[in-house]
Write a protein that holds these residues in place. Sequence first.
Motif, mmCIF file in Angstrom:
data_model
loop_
_atom_site.group_PDB
_atom_site.id
_atom_site.type_symbol
_atom_site.label_atom_id
_atom_site.label_comp_id
_atom_site.label_asym_id
_atom_site.label_seq_id
_atom_site.Cartn_x
_atom_site.Cartn_y
_atom_site.Cartn_z
ATOM 1 N N THR A 229 0.819 -1.219 0.000
ATOM 2 C CA THR A 229 0.000 0.000 0.000
ATOM 3 C C THR A 229 0.851 1.267 0.000
ATOM 4 O O THR A 229 0.311 2.368 0.034
ATOM 5 C CB THR A 229 -0.957 0.022 1.208
ATOM 6 O OG1 THR A 229 -0.219 -0.214 2.414
ATOM 7 C CG2 THR A 229 -2.042 -1.028 1.069
ATOM 8 N N VAL B 242 -2.659 -3.478 3.823
ATOM 9 C CA VAL B 242 -3.968 -4.116 3.846
ATOM 10 C C VAL B 242 -3.811 -5.638 3.832
ATOM 11 O O VAL B 242 -2.949 -6.189 3.158
ATOM 12 C CB VAL B 242 -4.824 -3.650 2.650
ATOM 13 C CG1 VAL B 242 -4.248 -4.134 1.324
ATOM 14 C CG2 VAL B 242 -6.270 -4.084 2.818
ATOM 15 N N HIS C 165 -6.246 -3.346 8.178
ATOM 16 C CA HIS C 165 -5.008 -2.667 7.826
ATOM 17 C C HIS C 165 -4.089 -2.792 9.047
ATOM 18 O O HIS C 165 -4.513 -2.536 10.178
ATOM 19 C CB HIS C 165 -5.244 -1.199 7.491
ATOM 20 C CG HIS C 165 -5.971 -0.991 6.201
ATOM 21 N ND1 HIS C 165 -7.342 -0.925 6.125
ATOM 22 C CD2 HIS C 165 -5.510 -0.842 4.939
ATOM 23 C CE1 HIS C 165 -7.702 -0.744 4.866
ATOM 24 N NE2 HIS C 165 -6.620 -0.687 4.121
ATOM 25 N N ASP D 97 -13.194 0.411 5.888
ATOM 26 C CA ASP D 97 -11.941 -0.069 5.311
ATOM 27 C C ASP D 97 -11.841 0.154 3.802
ATOM 28 O O ASP D 97 -10.804 -0.121 3.210
ATOM 29 C CB ASP D 97 -11.764 -1.556 5.611
ATOM 30 C CG ASP D 97 -11.373 -1.810 7.054
ATOM 31 O OD1 ASP D 97 -10.629 -0.982 7.608
ATOM 32 O OD2 ASP D 97 -11.794 -2.839 7.618
ATOM 33 N N GLN E 18 -8.748 4.996 2.134
ATOM 34 C CA GLN E 18 -7.384 5.297 2.578
ATOM 35 C C GLN E 18 -7.060 6.738 2.210
ATOM 36 O O GLN E 18 -7.519 7.237 1.170
ATOM 37 C CB GLN E 18 -6.360 4.374 1.901
ATOM 38 C CG GLN E 18 -6.358 2.927 2.380
ATOM 39 C CD GLN E 18 -5.359 2.109 1.593
ATOM 40 O OE1 GLN E 18 -5.527 1.868 0.407
ATOM 41 N NE2 GLN E 18 -4.282 1.682 2.249
#
Length: 516
Positions: free
Chosen positions: A29, A37, A52, A316, A319
């Motif tokens: 990520t 993740v 995460h 989730d 980001q």
Amino acid sequence: MYANPIIWADYPDLDVIRVKDTYYMVSTTMHMMPGCVILRSYDLIQWEVATHVYDRLDDTPAQRLEDGQQVYGKGMWAASLRYHQGMFYVVFVANDTRKTYLYTSTSITGVWNKQEVEGFYHDCSLFFDDDDRIYLIHGNTEIYLTELSPDLSGPKPGGVQRLIVKDEQPYHLGYEGAHFYKINGKYYVFLIHISKASGRRTQAFYMADSLEGHFVGGEVFNDDMGYFNAGVAQGGIVDTPEGDWYAMLFQDHGAIGRIPVLVPLHFEHDVPVFASEAPKLIDISSSRPGYRYNPLVDSDRFDYIAGDEGRIRLRDIWQWNHTPHDELWSVTEKPGVYRVRTGQISPNLTFAVNTLTQRAMGPTCEATVMLDGSDLNDGDFAGLCFLIGTYGMIALTRNQGQFHLVMQARKSEDSSIFGNLIDQEPATEYARIPVSGPVVTLKAFGDFVDNQDECSFAYLDGSEWRNIGIHHQMIYKLDHFMGCRIGLFIYSTLAIGGTADFSDFKYSVINTQDNH
């Protein structure tokens, strides 16, 4: 049957394990937060986010987009995921801090405990041998085996440190992306490289009878699924409860990023034999038939309720582009609204703090959002984007009290993966229209069929969508080293403190591959 590649979104550098009836898969990520993740599946095909591993890594100024610094294309790379004696382990390096990190937890959902491993181990694979000795296998071109101390704090004094494989043929990319296993008493390392002979990513393996022995092997898989000579390679292997084996690899798919591909394999006389081609359709029995997976991308009405100690954790699916500045955003100040304000001057979208993103997903995807820019300052830009080095965006901006909608994009001089577009330059403006007020509804559309990689934008005029600006081609480059993201953003060019309110975010994936 299900379409393969199994996820048309950016999940590169995969490592996969099975714990009883459950598969877990970790992916790179980089600069995104929360990071590292881990996905969960019961059939290796359908996946959802399990966790995460961290919300923040080291919270450096560069990770926080402060003082003109950034970590695009850096951050965490190529994690190794293992489960050993009731404990989950995740090991990876970060290419901005040049450190190796180890996270451990007795539960896949955490709490994850963080420590550092002395040294820097590129694309490392963690391995626990039957005698309780622990190793990292790592490197580029030259692949090393390094024994760790029992507490995993660093190399074991007097422990094994040896070169096990060296790429000696002409190559564009030497061996890397190590994944190490012991199967039926034999030791295996799987590697990716790009030889000059193949001209694309291929998968290789080497095996030995012991850790002191000579590793022998070579190419084991070379296929592009008929897709632009984009080789399928790099990832972990895993067995099903029934004893079937699969490799979870990835394939470059232009601006959408690097996407997961499943390839069957089996062992003949201890030698791994991959299918000659990656299947276009695949089906694997589920250990939990009928299980309903949470989506990897989704709409959000921002109807959050504060938890313990007033903490809010977004779903989730989201980001941030870097470490968020928590004092500048809220989903509780105004119910149903993601409110974000500026705290620094930014030259362009790349340096916008708190850009909230989801992965773009192919073959085509669309996002809409309502934006209230009543509290924008002059010189502020707020809106909807596809975040990548070659980004495109639609934004509401304010100039001498008048609101305008603009469409901007950052073009590249070439279509190669090379070239750095992370600088202080503003994007090119392709359209600007006045609007009567600060409340607008925006749309972003991405078309990734056959590497078309175009984004386009529109706004709602009464009950009709009106296009604005150009169809912009996004190009995947190593400056971000990541597939494009749909993002909500605001940044200030003149004075800080402007505020944007986003609500009713809707995300849809259109014309998906048929799964039967």
